[in-house]
Design a protein around this motif. Structure first.
Motif, mmCIF file in Angstrom:
data_model
loop_
_atom_site.group_PDB
_atom_site.id
_atom_site.type_symbol
_atom_site.label_atom_id
_atom_site.label_comp_id
_atom_site.label_asym_id
_atom_site.label_seq_id
_atom_site.Cartn_x
_atom_site.Cartn_y
_atom_site.Cartn_z
ATOM 1 N N SER A 157 36.868 36.856 34.910
ATOM 2 C CA SER A 157 36.079 37.824 35.702
ATOM 3 C C SER A 157 36.959 38.519 36.749
ATOM 4 N N VAL A 158 38.050 37.812 37.132
ATOM 5 C CA VAL A 158 38.953 38.431 38.125
ATOM 6 C C VAL A 158 39.901 39.404 37.434
ATOM 7 N N VAL A 159 40.535 38.956 36.325
ATOM 8 C CA VAL A 159 41.577 39.816 35.720
ATOM 9 C C VAL A 159 40.988 40.872 34.784
ATOM 10 N N LYS A 160 39.737 40.679 34.341
ATOM 11 C CA LYS A 160 39.094 41.702 33.516
ATOM 12 C C LYS A 160 37.745 42.028 34.140
ATOM 13 N N PRO A 161 37.744 42.655 35.343
ATOM 14 C CA PRO A 161 36.455 42.892 36.026
ATOM 15 C C PRO A 161 35.563 43.825 35.201
ATOM 16 N N LYS A 162 34.241 43.584 35.303
ATOM 17 C CA LYS A 162 33.296 44.411 34.541
ATOM 18 C C LYS A 162 33.338 45.860 35.002
ATOM 19 N N SER A 163 33.652 46.040 36.294
ATOM 20 C CA SER A 163 33.674 47.415 36.823
ATOM 21 C C SER A 163 34.752 48.244 36.133
ATOM 22 N N GLY A 164 35.716 47.537 35.506
ATOM 23 C CA GLY A 164 36.769 48.252 34.793
ATOM 24 C C GLY A 164 37.880 48.739 35.697
ATOM 25 N N LYS A 165 37.903 48.278 36.978
ATOM 26 C CA LYS A 165 38.960 48.777 37.872
ATOM 27 C C LYS A 165 40.291 48.115 37.501
ATOM 28 N N ILE A 166 41.358 48.817 37.777
ATOM 29 C CA ILE A 166 42.683 48.370 37.357
ATOM 30 C C ILE A 166 43.128 47.208 38.227
ATOM 31 N N VAL A 167 43.688 46.179 37.544
ATOM 32 C CA VAL A 167 44.152 44.979 38.239
ATOM 33 C C VAL A 167 45.672 44.983 38.195
ATOM 34 N N SER A 168 46.308 44.607 39.333
ATOM 35 C CA SER A 168 47.777 44.644 39.347
ATOM 36 C C SER A 168 48.329 43.469 38.536
ATOM 37 N N VAL A 169 49.604 43.633 38.084
ATOM 38 C CA VAL A 169 50.250 42.616 37.232
ATOM 39 C C VAL A 169 50.320 41.284 37.975
ATOM 40 N N ASP A 170 50.588 41.279 39.278
ATOM 41 C CA ASP A 170 50.775 40.038 40.025
ATOM 42 C C ASP A 170 49.526 39.156 39.985
ATOM 43 N N ILE A 171 48.353 39.812 40.022
ATOM 44 C CA ILE A 171 47.082 39.055 40.069
ATOM 45 C C ILE A 171 46.980 38.133 38.840
ATOM 46 N N GLN A 175 49.015 35.132 39.664
ATOM 47 C CA GLN A 175 48.564 34.406 40.860
ATOM 48 C C GLN A 175 47.257 33.663 40.630
ATOM 49 N N GLU A 176 46.320 34.310 39.952
ATOM 50 C CA GLU A 176 44.984 33.706 39.785
ATOM 51 C C GLU A 176 44.927 32.689 38.640
ATOM 52 N N PHE A 177 45.985 32.609 37.786
ATOM 53 C CA PHE A 177 45.921 31.745 36.593
ATOM 54 C C PHE A 177 45.672 30.300 37.002
ATOM 55 N N PRO A 178 44.574 29.666 36.526
ATOM 56 C CA PRO A 178 44.190 28.352 37.042
ATOM 57 C C PRO A 178 45.042 27.189 36.506
ATOM 58 N N PHE A 179 45.818 27.400 35.405
ATOM 59 C CA PHE A 179 46.485 26.261 34.769
ATOM 60 C C PHE A 179 48.006 26.324 34.960
ATOM 61 N N LEU A 183 48.644 39.135 30.345
ATOM 62 C CA LEU A 183 47.282 38.683 29.997
ATOM 63 C C LEU A 183 47.307 37.965 28.642
ATOM 64 N N GLU A 184 48.092 38.483 27.704
ATOM 65 C CA GLU A 184 48.203 37.841 26.381
ATOM 66 C C GLU A 184 48.801 36.440 26.524
ATOM 67 N N ILE A 185 49.788 36.293 27.453
ATOM 68 C CA ILE A 185 50.384 34.966 27.682
ATOM 69 C C ILE A 185 49.324 34.016 28.242
#
Length: 1451
Positions: free
Chosen positions: A936-950, A953-957, A977-979
């Motif tokens: 939900s963070v890296v692919k927001p429904k609003s469709g706004k562009i997310v920076s590469v760093d996020i 940074q947000e990856f839980p594992f 994102l594919e990784i």
């Protein structure tokens, strides 16, 4: 008992000297021999007359004369090319005799007629007329030969030439010979046929009517002729042997016509109308001792005349249908009797069951006079009316005949199935030594036998199974006979002075019985007559060597043993003679089979098989609890009640058999079980298995559901490879970006799409697709296929992925196994829920297949290997049932450790990695929720562009994957994102696997876990065909299911063992769920091994289902590019295949272009003349040896080793077991212990080496008198195709150059010199190319080669050791003794009891020592010592199972 019966004399083949000095050979040179074609004299019909009257008929059809004629190519080059309409009787008979001889020798028969085939109809007409001639014109011996020829024609319906001629003899129009009332009666039953009958009559042209009528009534006239002949045989007195042979051959012909639906359909009614069976039943021949075989043949004819099939529709009839038909016959007779014959009133009013036995019918019809019986028979349309009597003078109308006719037609026949279920499965002494049923090994092929034949077609599945059941049972009986004769003769039973049995010898496989007692006879089950269980205790004394005692103590539950009683009459110290009949020498009295339940402990309880150690028993006496055959026990007790002796009181020998050869009872039980269950073969296969309908009906293009779009996964290396594989297709691609055009590819075939019927276009749509990455680690990369398949291999893979039947013919070296493995992989990826069963003939083939599967992208938890061969798998992993269970349990622990690591990385409390269940909850509540939040963070429904760093940074594992350096690249959002997604896929896959393993936590026992694995978890299950036959009941009861079958080596599997794997699962709603059947084999190589020549030749038991389907015309895919042998060696066998070519590497790689070091040629035929006046020798029947060839082969092997060839790259092959033993002995006496030379990789027979290969092959053909079984072209193909780089054939050239079947190969071999050409001073791995010319050193004969190798060896030793001066003696060539072989002889070179281990005669297995492995000085010293000690020894003699049994170490 038939034990003292004469063993039929063997046919001794003429020698080459006899051939060369022979009148026929001289005529052949002058008129037709292929090698003297320039000097031939013009055709002279008098020559044919002369040869026929002198050499064929004049020699009383001597097989030896006929063999000489047939071998000289008399038929191909003289008889048939010069045949013309109106040719003489001798000309026609000569062709018949030659063709019959070809069939007797089992060589290609019909090829000779392909030229001038327009003359065949006239020839056939001439033959038919001769069949009906008077005995004074055409002798009975000639007429018997004509019957045999006619039968060959009827049994070769797949040959258009024959089919066109014989089908006219058995069509509906043959009903013209029926009695008119009978014909009308049949037309009432089948109105459809009346319509056809009228149509035929309208079509007949008046000018041809006479010829047509003659053809239509031919078989009827032939039957009348036979009945006249059989009526001339008196009850006693002299009867001509020719007459008996004619009668036997006639019954064989009629039985064969009855056993095939196309010939039976109309003929059966004509046969019934002639009352041929009743006439035979009443004949005098049945009562005479010479009529024993005739009686057995008549029983077979009766069986088929009343077979459970509808002649009209060809559908099988159930027991219920047969009962209904029987009732309607009896009730119509009762109605007739009630209306017309008041004296039969009691019969008319009785219920059917009380009057349908033979005794009851005789009671009612016995008192009637001839006129009454005739009136009844006329009313039933069985005999002609008085008005028509003159037209049917052949019909007997006497009282005895009419009574037998009415009784035999109306008596209740026992159900075939009931009879089968009451049959004992173990053979008894009556069958084991009955020559008509189980002939000896010396079957000449001259006479006929009371055996079923396996041909192209079968009446019903019941007929199919029954024929195979009987033949399998008899083939097993033949092997059991050999084992009994071997074991009992070793025990040397003698009669002591007090009349008891004294044992003069000992045997490994048999022990004298101390006590035997039947301990339980259980009550019969409801509805059965036999006891439900019979158990006995057998005690033997095991005071034998410890290893043999262990073998006896290791007898397992369900092992089959034999109880034998002997009453010897020979006094003590009588020597057993292997050449005399067995039974009188040992006084064999009876044989019964039994099945081991277990050994008893001290308390008399059965010791169960299990993991816990067996108790140690004191003393040497051991008691076994055995199950006896309940049917046999009942039969024996019935005989005791009639006053016979009780056989169970006299057993004095217990015999066991090798486990590998002892599974016959389980297979027979499986076949019998199949006959008792409603056999459901898939609809699309049913007719093809029986041999009817369109042979291509099961091909995917003709089935209603071909699959148009398939994922070919990693089949193609790249786009160019894909294009090259479909040269005839228009290829459309969905993307033109070359970076995206990479495998895996999805292919859509437009011609297979539904609704594309208007125009079938060869358009192929290619769609590359990206397989999502399975994880961030390197080991997550899928394994990929690296074989660049050829277009035909791709067609085979495509066909194997489609539903239906796929037959792939794979010549030697064409990559059959690679194709099989790719099909399995593609099915696994396209249909993840389907299960595939792999069946092969041998464990070796199964292991080769498995080793290749393990390299492909198939999850190993889905692989399972059943049976005992997995020990030989050359992989570190164990794919057996328990091996897989252990793998799953270990994998579960590894995954739970990973879960714990994940838990720690996420800092979650609690014990979540305890079981698969807790891990599942952990995934659901902790892992999945974190992942969803991250998305939900890296692919927001609003469709706004997310920076590469996020993304990073947000990856839980991140902590879980911290063992990967720089997991995220930070360059591109999509890449990172594919990784992240691939990391989650890795985690998800881990939990999915644990979910699959949950069942293993709930099931506690190893057995339950292994069953679960087999029924649910495994997707690819492999077993041998024998294992499938043995374990069918167990698998079906377990609920085993599968969708696809792939069979490797299909042409080497017995017909019945190919069929059983189709039925290893229960049908669902009356349908078999099988979707695909892929068979891969090569029918041009050797067939299954059948040890008894009679079953192999007469019954055609060696025909595999694969070969039969090819003969029927089922479409095949022929692989057409070989990558094994040099092109020059491939030419020696490629003529046998359609368009077999070479792969590029065999033309381009250095190893194929370079010459063989030390040899002028890469292949050569080397002529070997007699040594000391001896060529082939035969110390025992079929044990052929040739000392000159053995010495020559070994000398060439030693030469190759001395110039540096590695021993493991050389194999020595031969065509006979005797020669194999002799070559091993020569090697043992010459070089086996010598570290400079050692042993070759293998010394074995061509038959046993099928499926294997080596770089260099030395081949000994042994025979110098007759070609022998190399005339079977399949054996030649195997022999020529084992070598990759060098093939050297040692043979008597003058013999083999004349053989018609071998011509294509031997012409090429003869084009080179037939003396061995060596190249001196050249070491192994030469740089010389095979195209370079050299000055050869020519070896004249074997002695020169042996002396040359000796002097070369001495030079080598000198060079190695300069100071070595001592003079050595050299054992002269030919000093290895040729000795007689004691014990049973393997007449078949592929027989299993003849082991292939190199150490079968020598316990200390010794491997060849390569030269380079030790220092030179040491090697030379050892070598010199070896030569000195060798001279002190006598040359070893053949030692195969001779002297006590301690040498028999080949299990």
């Amino acid at each position: 008992m038939t034990g003292t019966q004469e063993v039929p004399a063997r046919i001794i083949a003429p020698t080459v000297e006899q051939l060369n000095a022979d009148r026929i050979t001289q005529l052949a040179e002058k008129y037709w021999a292929p090698h003297s074609s320039e000097n031939h004299v013009p055709f002279d019909p008098e020559i044919i007359e002369d040869i026929y009257m002198q050499d064929i008929r004049g020699s009383n059809f001597s097989i030896r004369r006929i063999m000489v004629l047939e071998f000289s190519q008399y038929m191909e080059n003289y008889l048939w090319p010069n045949y013309h309409p109106g040719a003489s009787h001798s000309h026609m008979m000569s062709i018949v005799i030659m063709l019959n001889e070809k069939f007797r020798e089992r060589v290609q028969a019909w090829d000779a007629f392909k030229k001038n085939d327009h003359n065949f109809p006239d020839f056939f007409q001439q033959l038919l007329h001769a069949c009906l001639e008077d005995e004074l014109v055409v002798t009975l011996r000639e007429q018997t030969a004509l019957l045999v020829f006619l039968n060959h024609c009827f049994n070769s319906m797949e040959v258009a030439l024959c089919r066109d001629q014989v089908k006219r003899l058995v069509s509906l129009s043959m009903w013209v010979s029926l009695q008119p009332t009978r014909r009308e009666h049949e037309f009432k039953l089948y109105p459809r046929w009346k319509k056809y009958w009228r149509a035929i009559q309208k079509k007949d042209k008046s000018e041809q009517l006479e010829k047509l009528m003659w053809e239509r009534t031919f078989l009827h006239k032939l039957m009348l002729k036979f009945m006249n002949i059989i009526d001339t045989i008196p009850k006693e007195g002299i009867v001509l042997e020719e007459k008996i042979h004619y009668c036997e051959r006639f019954l064989e012909l009629v039985t064969d016509l009855e056993a095939l639906l196309p010939t039976r359909r109309f003929f059966n009614t004509v046969l019934d109308d002639c009352h041929l069976v009743v006439r035979c039943q009443l004949s005098n021949l049945i009562q005479r001792p010479e009529g024993h075989l005739f009686q057995q043949l008549l029983e077979m004819l009766k069986f088929y005349a009343r077979f459970e099939i509808s002649d009209e529709s060809g559908d099988p009839l159930t027991d219920h249908d047969m009962t209904q038909m029987h009732y309607s016959k009896i009730t119509s007779l009762q109605k007739a009797a009630f209306a017309k014959f008041p004296e039969l009133r009691n019969f008319s009013l009785a219920n059917v069951a009380s009057v349908d036995t033979r005794s009851a019918l005789l009671k009612h019809f016995g008192p009637l006079r001839q006129d009454k019986l005739r009136a009844i028979a006329t009313y039933l349309n069985l005999v002609p009316t008085t008005e028509n009597e003159n037209d049917f003078k052949w019909c007997r109308l006497d009282e005895e005949f009419l009574r037998e006719l009415l009784v035999s037609r109306h008596e209740k026949r026992s159900s075939q199935l009931e009879a089968l279920n009451e049959m004992p499965l173990y053979p008894t002494e009556d069958i084991v030594w009955d020559e008509n049923v189980v002939p000896t090994a010396y079957f000449s092929g001259e006479g006929c036998l009371a055996l079923p034949k396996l041909n192209l077609q079968f009446l019903t599945l019941h007929d199919y199974l029954l024929k195979n059941f009987n033949l399998f049972r008899l083939e097993s009986t033949y092997e059991i006979r050999q084992d009994i004769e071997d074991a009992v003769s070793r025990l040397c039973p003698w009669q002591s002075e007090d009349g008891s049995v004294y044992w003069g010898g000992w045997a490994r496989m048999a022990q004298p019985i101390i006590s035997f007692a039947v301990v339980e006879v259980a009550k019969p089950n409801i509805g059965e007559k036999r006891p439900s269980r019979v158990r006995a205790d057998v005690t033997v004394n095991l005071s034998v060597r410890p290893e043999i005692k262990t073998e006896w103590e290791n007898l397992r539950k369900h092992d089959v043993c034999f109880l034998i009683s002997v009453k010897p009459t020979s006094p003590i110290s009588t020597k057993y003679d292997y050449k005399k009949p067995f039974i009188p020498q040992v006084g064999l009295h009876c044989v019964r089979g039994c099945e081991i339940e277990g050994m008893l402990d001290n308390n008399g309880r059965v010791i169960e098989d299990g993991p816990e150690p067996k108790p140690v028993l004191p003393g040497d006496n051991r008691t076994y609890r055995v199950w006896l055959d309940c049917n046999q026990y009942r039969n024996d007790m019935n005989k005791v009640n009639e006053g016979d002796e009780d056989v169970y009181e006299g057993f004095n020998i217990l015999m066991r058999r090798k486990p590998k050869e002892n599974n016959f009872k389980a297979v027979l039980e499986t076949i019998r079980e199949l006959m008792n269950t409603e056999c459901v073969v898939p609809d699309w296969l049913h007719d093809i298995i029986l041999g009817y309908g369109d042979p291509g009906a099961a091909h995917y293009t003709k089935l209603p559901n071909p699959i148009a779009t398939m994922d070919f996964n990693d089949t193609f290396i790249d786009m160019d490879h894909l294009r090259s594989c479909f040269p005839n297709h228009e290829i459309k691609v969905k993307t033109n970006d070359p970076k995206k055009l990479v495998r895996p590819f999805k292919l859509t075939f437009e011609d297979l799409e539904k609704g594309n019927d208007d125009e079938k276009q060869n358009v192929l749509i290619v769609e590359p697709h990206v397989v999502p990455s399975r994880g961030p680690y390197l080991f997550n990369e899928p394994k990929r296929n690296m074989v660049p398949f050829t277009p035909t291999q791709v067609e085979a893979i495509k066909s194997g992925m489609q539903p239906g039947l796929t037959l792939v013919v794979g010549p030697p070296g064409t990559g059959k196994t690679d194709v099989a493995v790719q099909i399995i992989s593609n099915l696994y990826h396209n249909f993840p829920n389907q299960r595939t069963l792999i069946v092969t003939h041998s464990n070796q083939a199964l292991n080769q297949l498995f080793e290749k599967i393990a390299v492909l992208d198939i999850d190993e938890r889905h692989l399972l290997r059943l049976g005992h061969g997995e020990e030989a798998l050359e992989t570190e992993k164990d794919f057996s049932r328990y091996g897989r269970v252990n793998y799953v349990l270990a994998k579960r622990l590894d995954l739970l450790m990973e879960v714990q690591r994940l838990q720690e990385s996420l800092q979650v409390q609690g014990d979540v990695a305890y079981t698969c269940e807790t891990a599942g909850y952990f995934f659901l509540y902790q892992v999945l929720s974190r992942w969803e939040h991250y998305l939900s963070v890296v692919k927001p429904k609003s469709g706004k562009i997310v920076s590469v760093d996020i993304v990073a940074q947000e990856f839980p594992f991140r902590r879980f994957f911290e063992n990967i350096d720089s997991l995220f690249k930070g360059q591109c959002y999509e890449e990172d994102l594919e990784i992240a997604e691939s990391c989650f896929r890795y985690i998800e896959h881990m939990f999915n696997e644990l979910e699959e393993f949950r069942a293993f936590e709930l099931l506690r026992s190893g057995l339950d876990r292994s069953k679960y694995l087999l029924v649910k978890e495994a997707k690819i299950i492999a077993m041998t065909c024998t294992h499938a036959a043995l374990k069918r009941k167990e698998l079906v009861d377990m609920g085993f299911k599968y969708d696809n079958i792939l069979m490797e080596e299909a042409a080497q599997i017995l017909e019945i063992e190919t069929f059983i794997p189709l039925l290893l699962q229960n049908p669902e709603d009356g349908y078999n769920r099988l979707k695909r059947w892929i068979m891969i084999g090569d029918h041009h190589q050797l067939p299954p091994v059948i040890k008894n020549m009679a079953f192999q030749k007469y019954s055609n038991m060696e025909q595999s289902l694969f070969t039969r389907l090819v003969r029927l015309g089922v479409p095949t895919i022929d692989l057409d590019a070989q990558g094994r042998a040099r092109p020059s060696i491939c030419n020696l066998y490629k003529w046998r295949y359609n368009n077999l070519g070479n792969l590029n590497h065999v033309e381009q790689w250095n190893e194929y272009q370079r010459a063989n070091a030390g040899f002028a040629y890469d292949f050569q035929l080397i002529n070997v003349e007699d040594f000391n006046g001896v060529g082939e020798s035969e110390p025992n029947p079929y044990f052929y040896q040739n000392l000159a060839e053995a010495e020559y082969c070994v000398a060439v092997f030693m030469y190759m080793r001395l110039i540096g060839y590695p021993a493991d790259k050389i194999s020595i092959l031969t065509t006979y077991n005797g020669q194999k033993h002799l070559i091993r002995d020569v090697i043992n006496s010459r070089c086996a212990e010598n570290p400079l030379i050692g042993r070759p990789h293998k010394v074995t027979t061509v038959d046993k080496y099928q499926g294997q290969q080596n770089d260099y092959i030395l081949l000994s053909l042994v025979r110098t008198k007759a070609v022998g079984h190399l005339r079977d072209v399949r054996r030649l193909v195997v022999a020529m195709s084992r070598a990759r780089l060098g093939l050297y054939v040692f043979a008597r050239v003058s013999l083999f150059q004349n053989c018609f079947e071998l011509t294509p190969a031997f012409q090429q071999l003869m084009a080179r010199p037939t003396q061995l050409h060596l190249v001196l001073n050249e070491a192994y791995a030469t740089k010389r190319y095979s195209t370079h010319s050299v000055t050869p050193f020519i070896i004249q004969d074997m002695s020169q080669m042996a002396n040359f190798v000796y002097s070369y060896y001495m030079e080598k030793v000198k060079a190695l050791k300069e100071y070595y001066q001592a003079q050595l003696k050299w054992a002269e060539p030919g000093s290895c003794q040729v000795k007689e072989h004691e014990g049973p002889i393997s007449s078949h070179p592929g027989e299993d009891r003849d082991t292939d281990s190199e150490d079968e005669d020598d316990k200390s297995k010794q491997l060849p020592v390569p030269i380079q492995e030790e220092p030179i000085e040491e090697a030379a010293e050892k070598s010199v010592e070896h030569m000195e000690t060798e001279n002190e020894k006598e040359s070893e003699t053949i030692n195969n199972d001779t002297g006590g049994e301690d040498e028999d170490d080949d299990e």
